[in-house]
Design an enzyme around this catalytic site. Structure first.
Site, mmCIF file in Angstrom:
data_model
loop_
_atom_site.group_PDB
_atom_site.id
_atom_site.type_symbol
_atom_site.label_atom_id
_atom_site.label_comp_id
_atom_site.label_asym_id
_atom_site.label_seq_id
_atom_site.Cartn_x
_atom_site.Cartn_y
_atom_site.Cartn_z
ATOM 1 N N CYS A 131 0.876 -1.181 0.000
ATOM 2 C CA CYS A 131 0.000 0.000 0.000
ATOM 3 C C CYS A 131 0.906 1.221 0.000
ATOM 4 O O CYS A 131 2.100 1.105 0.268
ATOM 5 C CB CYS A 131 -0.914 0.024 1.236
ATOM 6 N N CYS A 160 -3.752 6.294 0.430
ATOM 7 C CA CYS A 160 -3.287 5.019 -0.126
ATOM 8 C C CYS A 160 -2.834 5.124 -1.577
ATOM 9 O O CYS A 160 -2.461 4.119 -2.185
ATOM 10 C CB CYS A 160 -4.393 3.962 -0.017
ATOM 11 N N LYS A 196 -12.027 -5.355 2.549
ATOM 12 C CA LYS A 196 -11.479 -4.499 3.592
ATOM 13 C C LYS A 196 -12.436 -3.331 3.798
ATOM 14 O O LYS A 196 -12.720 -2.571 2.869
ATOM 15 C CB LYS A 196 -10.096 -3.995 3.170
ATOM 16 N N ARG A 210 -10.873 7.086 4.127
ATOM 17 C CA ARG A 210 -10.627 6.081 3.095
ATOM 18 C C ARG A 210 -11.932 5.510 2.535
ATOM 19 O O ARG A 210 -11.972 4.425 1.983
ATOM 20 C CB ARG A 210 -9.778 4.943 3.660
ATOM 21 N N LYS A 237 -11.310 -8.208 6.515
ATOM 22 C CA LYS A 237 -10.697 -7.316 7.476
ATOM 23 C C LYS A 237 -11.617 -6.158 7.796
ATOM 24 O O LYS A 237 -12.124 -5.551 6.847
ATOM 25 C CB LYS A 237 -9.382 -6.791 6.866
#
Ligand code: PBG
Length: 311
Positions: free
Chosen positions: A104, A114, A179, A201, A232
């Site tokens: 990342c 990111c 994620k 994000r 995650k």
């Protein structure tokens, strides 16, 4: 008798242990919000690796924290980058230890996002090119598995092509495919110094409200060549794990993230919860939901016997 009929168990090969590597020397610094987790400089790494191997951990996941960050996150794909040097160091100390590298840009960009930015927006495709360079540089350093955690679109396909083109056809991809944009990454961002300077994000990480979208993301990553899918965070997303288990036959990894770890640690420190029991329960439930592998900061404590419990 209870053991005889237990449907799931934890074994050493289930665990992946995260490690944070920093520039500098003589550094073995505990992360304030993650008791028991440290930042290591390269000179301190061999001793830690010896300990990891001695407790029976077979796989580690590396995160790098560079000294210098820039708008292009160039430390992420430099041959002499912190992760690249850490991989080489680990492989020379313990060649049998499986090294997974997180790919990342957020730890490497001055703005903490990111990817590359155009004003306040991430530019997906140019970011994917840099992530692919990072992945290839990790493989060149000796990484065994590449784990893209950025959540850009089409990055798995690009990384697969990049690895194949550079002669790393046998290096698998463990994709952070589902994620979620989670509050539980808070302590990690302390550890990795990767909190975004502005914004969040949400443009690329999943909405915690969504399950069908998560399935679509996982299917897309598999179609692009992912070998292992990851969910995650873990504890709040067991339904996602279970749905993926039913739909796909590939290996599944669950990432019990920093906030999940720190909450158990903090409550245990107050005497409000039994740390060993809570840690074991959180991990065995991930297995029950369908995880084959668990990335957890508890790995060392569990395998060393510091946290013992039997269900
Ligand atoms: C991104 C990355 C993050 C984590 C792993 N990889 C942070 C983020 O997305 O902000 C979080 C892991 C944890 O909380 O333990 N490189």
């Amino acid at each position: 008798m209870r053991n005889l009929v237990a449907e799931n168990s934890l074994r050493s090969a289930d665990f992946i242990y995260p490690l944070f590597i920093v520039e500098g020397s003589g550094i073995r610094r505990e992360v304030e919000s993650m008791p028991g987790v440290h930042n290591f400089s390269l000179d301190q790494l061999p001793a830690e690796i010896d300990e990891i191997v001695s407790v029976g951990i077979s796989c580690v996941l590396l995160f790098g924290i560079p000294q210098v960050k820039d708008a292009h996150g160039s430390g992420a794909y430099a041959a002499s980058g912190i992760v690249q040097r850490a991989v080489a160091c680990i492989k020379s100390r313990a060649p049998q230890l499986i090294v997974v590298t997180d790919v990342c840009l957020c730890e490497y960009t001055s703005h903490g996002h990111c990817g590359l930015l155009n004003e306040d927006r991430i530019i997906n495709d140019s970011t994917v090119e840099l992530l692919t360079r990072a992945a290839v540089s990790h493989a060149e350093a000796g990484a065994d598995i590449i784990a893209p955690s950025d959540m850009m679109d089409l990055r798995v396909a690009s990384i697969r092509k990049g690895l194949d083109g550079a002669g790393f056809q046998e290096v698998p991809i463990m994709a952070y495919s589902t994620k979620f944009a989670s509050a539980f990454y808070g302590p990690f961002r302390d550890a990795a110094q990767s909190t975004p300077a502005f914004g969040d994000r949400k443009t690329h990480q999943l909405n915690p409200a969504n399950s069908r979208e998560a399935m679509r993301q996982a299917a897309a990553d598999l179609a692009q060549g992912a070998d292992i899918l990851m969910v995650k965070p873990c504890g709040q997303y067991l339904d996602i794990l279970s749905n993926l288990r039913q739909r796909f036959d590939c290996p599944l990894a669950a990432y019990q993230v920093s906030g999940e770890y720190s909450m158990i640690k903090a409550a245990a420190a107050q005497g409000w919860i039994d740390e060993a029991r809570a840690a074991w329960e959180s991990l065995i439930c991930a297995k029950r939901a369908g995880a084959d592998l668990i990335i957890t900061y508890f790995a060392k404590d569990i395998l060393s016997g510091r946290l013992e419990y039997e269900y």
